[in-house]
Structures are given as structure tokens and as C-alpha cells.
Design a protein around this motif. Structure first.
Motif, PDB file in Angstrom:
ATOM      1  N   ILE A 216      50.497  15.624  37.877  1.00  0.00           N
ATOM      2  CA  ILE A 216      51.627  16.220  37.507  1.00  0.00           C
ATOM      3  C   ILE A 216      52.435  14.902  36.718  1.00  0.00           C
ATOM      4  O   ILE A 216      52.929  15.299  35.461  1.00  0.00           O
ATOM      5  N   GLU A 217      52.392  13.867  36.885  1.00  0.00           N
ATOM      6  CA  GLU A 217      52.956  12.923  36.174  1.00  0.00           C
ATOM      7  C   GLU A 217      52.280  12.629  34.845  1.00  0.00           C
ATOM      8  O   GLU A 217      52.956  12.252  33.678  1.00  0.00           O
ATOM      9  N   ALA A 218      50.864  12.752  34.907  1.00  0.00           N
ATOM     10  CA  ALA A 218      50.260  12.565  33.601  1.00  0.00           C
ATOM     11  C   ALA A 218      50.126  13.548  32.556  1.00  0.00           C
ATOM     12  O   ALA A 218      50.599  13.472  31.366  1.00  0.00           O
ATOM     13  N   GLU A 219      50.349  14.734  33.152  1.00  0.00           N
ATOM     14  CA  GLU A 219      50.860  16.039  32.301  1.00  0.00           C
ATOM     15  C   GLU A 219      52.060  15.805  31.625  1.00  0.00           C
ATOM     16  O   GLU A 219      52.217  15.999  30.456  1.00  0.00           O
ATOM     17  N   ARG A 220      53.226  15.590  32.234  1.00  0.00           N
ATOM     18  CA  ARG A 220      54.555  15.281  31.801  1.00  0.00           C
ATOM     19  C   ARG A 220      54.405  14.269  30.554  1.00  0.00           C
ATOM     20  O   ARG A 220      55.124  14.517  29.569  1.00  0.00           O
ATOM     21  N   LYS A 221      53.968  13.194  31.134  1.00  0.00           N
ATOM     22  CA  LYS A 221      53.915  12.054  29.831  1.00  0.00           C
ATOM     23  C   LYS A 221      53.080  12.514  28.698  1.00  0.00           C
ATOM     24  O   LYS A 221      53.426  12.443  27.392  1.00  0.00           O
ATOM     25  N   ALA A 222      52.108  13.343  28.791  1.00  0.00           N
ATOM     26  CA  ALA A 222      51.251  13.876  27.761  1.00  0.00           C
ATOM     27  C   ALA A 222      52.182  14.713  26.931  1.00  0.00           C
ATOM     28  O   ALA A 222      52.086  14.764  25.762  1.00  0.00           O
ATOM     29  N   LYS A 223      52.893  15.670  27.638  1.00  0.00           N
ATOM     30  CA  LYS A 223      53.629  16.637  26.764  1.00  0.00           C
ATOM     31  C   LYS A 223      54.859  15.875  26.167  1.00  0.00           C
ATOM     32  O   LYS A 223      55.004  16.280  24.916  1.00  0.00           O
ATOM     33  N   GLU A 224      55.416  14.943  26.655  1.00  0.00           N
ATOM     34  CA  GLU A 224      56.448  14.052  25.937  1.00  0.00           C
ATOM     35  C   GLU A 224      55.817  13.354  24.858  1.00  0.00           C
ATOM     36  O   GLU A 224      56.451  13.193  23.648  1.00  0.00           O
ATOM     37  N   GLU A 225      54.612  12.669  24.869  1.00  0.00           N
ATOM     38  CA  GLU A 225      53.945  12.035  23.763  1.00  0.00           C
ATOM     39  C   GLU A 225      53.731  13.020  22.659  1.00  0.00           C
ATOM     40  O   GLU A 225      53.761  12.637  21.539  1.00  0.00           O
ATOM     41  N   ALA A 226      53.042  14.407  22.815  1.00  0.00           N
ATOM     42  CA  ALA A 226      52.846  15.021  21.961  1.00  0.00           C
ATOM     43  C   ALA A 226      53.966  15.633  21.150  1.00  0.00           C
ATOM     44  O   ALA A 226      54.188  15.565  20.001  1.00  0.00           O
TER      45      ALA A 226
END
Length: 484
Positions: free
Chosen positions: A276-286
Motif C-alpha cells: 500500500i505504501e509503495a503504491e501511494r508513493k508511486a502515484k505521488e511520484e508519477a
């Protein structure tokens, strides 16, 4: 409040009586559509992240999983239950996305139908005004002829001829009488022209009034379709977010039930947290990278514009910029941008893109390709700056729509108040940086240029609205000190 008589005279909005009649018709006509939208927007009504009641209250807890692992029968039952929930989430997303796509197509069709009706109403009124002016000119001309008749002797000339005492005076009177006959004949023709023009003006005015009523009816439908499309899109996104959030846990629970090793539930839960944390960071980075790229392109465009202006000033003339890549079907002439996009003028308005004008407003050549054809009448201007280039709010206001809109692809509509609005179409996928209801400032980065919808290349399709109807953006922006 404007009285019913005044509203009839101005030919603008429907009268109170028309609104009541239209409301009853619209309610009957839209009953089925609203029922469908009700299905789409159920989740929004009960808060974000809520899925259909069929399975919303039946998600298993980790305690349920722990209990089910104790015997094979319970484990098999819980596995089937979780698999059904995962499938239900997928089905719910697919159904809502299908409804959202249909709603966006309906909005686009209704919007274009309204634009066409508005154009026809304006054309009819323009023709009526021309005929009314022709009638006035003909009437004035008839008046001048009548005055000339009076100066040439009026109706007494024939009597003077009868009592004439000499041949010379008779010849003079006959000449005057012949001139009067010609003037009378001419005046009859002019008068006939005035009557014809007056009747034509009245007929065209009547047609224009009917067309305005149709325009107002279609405007109301387009507005409702826009709201329905936005709600459907919001519901689809909520379902997708729900699926994303729930599926991670359900997958972890399913894996825990199907795993025959000695791994603990704590390990599965920790894995879930990490994902969940990795997905959140990936969205924010994109999202961060997308905005940075748009800002980088905007800065480059501003620097290029500044350099071009400096070069033109040094050379004592205006340099002609080279055209960039084509951004859509165009029969209009290309125009270079003046000033840097996103920079405010004394009017407070800004250029929404740094791109050159690749297609102008109005009738144009129809181009076909990619499974669709361009429209024969262009209700905006195309500004081509390159894929991913920055798109700015032309003026401060409130976002009325932000999402997919049929042939416009990803689209933003901003209400600036005072019955003024702007529209931005063909935005790239993932390139909308604002949401419905958000307040934006003039020059604020709101999106990035793309090729979505019925488009033949990356560009911004920019529209300006007055009282909801599209007007020529070139003229509209020029009046505010902006060249597009």
C-alpha cells in the motif's frame, strides 16, 4: 426578476411559462436516464470508498481468516467467498466505467447539439437583422423619391398641362410629367422591395425565436448531461479506488488461506502494508513528474518567447516563428503566439498555451482518420505546443467539469462568472491537474497537452463561452489583450 414580457422581447432566456412547460417535459424525458445515473452515483451519495451494498458489509477481517484456517471446510468456504468479492469488485468497476463512458459520450453529443443550435439561432437573427436594415433602407429611399416627386410639381402637373396657354409651356410640363411617371414607377419598385424585406425580416425573426427556444432547451439538456457525466466519472473512480484498496487486502487474505507453509498472518499483513505504501508513493511520484514536465515545457516556451521578443526588438521588426508539429485538422491559417503563455495582462486574462494556432474558429475542411472525422464547424481554436506542454487557466474561476468528454477527450470547463466560461480539450491521459469545484487563478497550471478524443495530433482545443454559447476565441481574447 425580469418580467415575462421583457424576457419575450429580449429573446434571451425562456420565460417563466416556458420554463414550467420545459421542466415537465424534461422530467418525463429524463426519468429513465436519471434512473441509470442513480445506479452510477449511489456510491457518491453515501461517501467515497463505499461499494455496492451487495457486498460492502461482507468483507472478511483478519480474525475471520485466522478462524477459517483452523479447518479445511471453513478455509475452502472463505476462499470462495474472497474470490467472489474480488470478482464483484472487478465487475463493479467495469460496470461503472462503462456507464461513465456512455455518460461522457452523451454529454459530448448534447453539448455539440446545443452548440449547433446556438449557431443556427445566431445565423437566423443575423439574417433577420440584415433584412430589417434592407427594409429600412428601402423605406428611406422611397421617402426620398416621394420628396423628389413633390419638388417636381406634385399632383398638379397634369392640371397645369390642361390649362397651358402655349406650346412651350406644354412641352415643359410634358417633360416634367414624364419624369414624374418614371419616379412613381421607381418608387413603386422601391416600396415593393421594402415590403418584401420587411416580411422576410419578420419571418426570419420568427424562425430565430423558435431556434432560440430550441437552443435554450438543448442547453439545459447539455448542462444535465455534463453533471451526470461528472458524477458517473466520480463514481467510476470511487469504484476503482475501492477495488485498489480492497483487493490488496483480499489478495493477501486469499494467499494466507491458500498457503500451506507456516507463515504467520502478521507477515501477510506487513506485506500488505508495504504494498500500500509503495503504491501511494508511486502515484505521488508519477503526479509530481507529470507536473514538473509540464512546468519545464512551460518555462522553455516562456524563455523562447522572451528571446524571440528580444531579437525582434533588436532587429527593429517582428520575426516570424517557425511552425511546430501539427496539432489537429486545420483549414484556418496558423498564427504565432504573442507574449508568453501563463503571464497575466492588464485585463487579468492569460494565453492558455504557448502553442501556435493550427486551426481557427468557424467552418473548416473535414478531415477523416483514426476511425472518426473532424467536425465541419470548429467551435474553438487549436493551439499546438507539443505533447505534454502546459495548459493554463485563461482566467480565474471555478472548475465546472474535469474528466472525459467524448470526442473532446479529457476536458476541463471553467466558469469565470458573469456568464463567461472557457473550455480545454484533448488533454493527455493523466494530464488533468484540477478537479470539479476547485477554484483556480489566472495562469494556474491546470493540465497538459495531449491527443485524447477525436484528435489528429497533440494540441489544446480552446473554447470561450458567453452565456453558455461558444464564441470566437480569437476575437474574445483579442478584446482582452491576448492573441490566440
Amino acid at each position: 426578476m425580469v418580467s415575462e414580457d421583457v424576457a419575450d422581447d429580449c429573446g434571451c432566456a425562456p420565460t417563466e411559462r416556458e420554463r414550467r412547460l420545459f421542466g415537465s417535459v424534461l422530467n418525463r424525458r429524463s426519468a429513465l436516464g436519471l434512473g441509470a445515473i442513480g445506479v452510477v452515483s449511489f456510491g457518491a451519495l453515501f461517501g467515497g470508498g463505499v461499494v455496492a451494498p451487495a457486498f460492502a458489509a461482507t468483507y472478511p477481517s483478519w480474525d475471520d481468516v485466522e478462524e477459517a484456517r483452523k479447518n479445511e471446510s471453513s478455509k475452502a468456504s472463505e476462499i470462495a467467498r474472497i474470490q467472489a468479492l474480488i470478482q464483484s469488485l472487478a465487475d463493479d468497476v467495469a460496470a461503472k466505467q462503462a456507464l461513465a463512458e456512455q455518460a461522457s459520450d452523451d454529454f459530448y453529443a448534447a453539448q455539440q447539439e446545443y452548440f449547433d443550435a446556438s449557431f443556427r439561432a445566431d445565423e437566423l437573427q443575423s439574417q433577420a437583422d440584415e433584412q430589417a436594415q434592407l427594409a429600412l433602407d428601402s423605406a428611406n429611399k422611397a421617402g426620398r423619391v416621394a420628396a423628389q416627386l413633390y419638388r417636381n410639381g406634385g399632383d398638379d402637373t397634369s392640371m397645369e398641362l390642361f390649362f397651358s396657354g402655349s406650346a412651350a409651356s406644354a412641352d415643359d410640363l410634358l417633360a416634367r410629367l414624364g419624369t414624374m411617371d418614371k419616379l412613381i414607377e421607381r418608387n413603386q419598385s422601391v416600396y415593393a422591395d421594402a415590403i418584401t424585406a420587411r416580411d422576410s425580416a419578420q419571418s426570419l425573426t420568427d424562425q430565430a425565436e423558435v431556434q432560440r427556444a430550441e437552443r435554450d432547451r438543448l442547453q439545459q439538456i447539455a448542462q444535465e448531461k455534463m453533471i451526470a457525466a461528472q458524477e458517473a466519472a466520480d463514481a467510476a473512480q470511487a469504484a476503482l479506488d475501492e477495488q485498489t484498496e480492497r483487493k490488496i487486502t483480499l489478495d493477501a487474505q486469499l494467499a494466507a488461506l491458500q498457503d500451506t507453509s507456516a507463515r504467520t498472518l502478521a507477515e501477510y499483513q506487513e506485506g500488505e502494508r508495504v504494498r500500500i505504501e509503495a503504491e501511494r508513493k508511486a502515484k505521488e511520484e508519477a503526479a509530481r513528474k507529470a507536473k514538473e514536465e509540464a512546468e519545464r515545457l512551460a518555462a522553455a516556451a516562456a524563455a523562447a518567447a522572451k528571446a524571440a521578443a528580444a531579437a525582434a526588438a533588436n532587429s527593429g521588426g517582428t520575426s516570424s516563428g517557425s511552425s511546430g508539429s501539427s496539432g489537429g485538422s486545420s483549414s484556418g491559417s496558423s498564427g504565432s503566439s504573442s507574449g508568453s503563455s501563463g503571464s497575466s495582462t492588464s485585463s487579468g486574462w492569460v494565453r492558455p498555451s504557448s502553442g501556435y494556432r493550427s486551426s481557427g474558429y468557424g467552418a473548416r475542411y473535414v478531415q477523416c482518420g483514426n476511425g472518426y472525422c473532424s467536425s465541419g464547424y470548429h467551435y474553438g481554436v487549436d493551439l499546438a505546443a507539443g505533447c505534454g506542454s502546459a495548459i493554463y487557466a485563461a482566467y480565474g474561476g471555478t472548475v465546472e467539469y474535469a474528466g472525459y468528454n467524448g470526442g473532446y477527450g479529457n476536458y476541463i470547463k471553467i466558469n469565470h462568472g458573469g456568464n463567461i466560461g472557457t473550455g480545454y480539450a484533448h488533454i493527455r491521459s493523466g494530464g488533468i491537474f484540477v478537479s470539479r469545484g476547485q477554484t483556480v487563478k489566472a495562469g494556474q497550471l491546470i493540465a497538459s497537452e495531449g491527443n485524447t478524443g477525436n484528435s489528429f495530433g497533440c494540441h489544446l482545443h480552446f473554447e470561450t463561452y458567453v452565456n453558455g454559447s461558444p464564441v470566437n476565441p480569437t476575437n474574445f481574447m483579442s478584446a482582452r489583450g491576448i492573441s490566440v
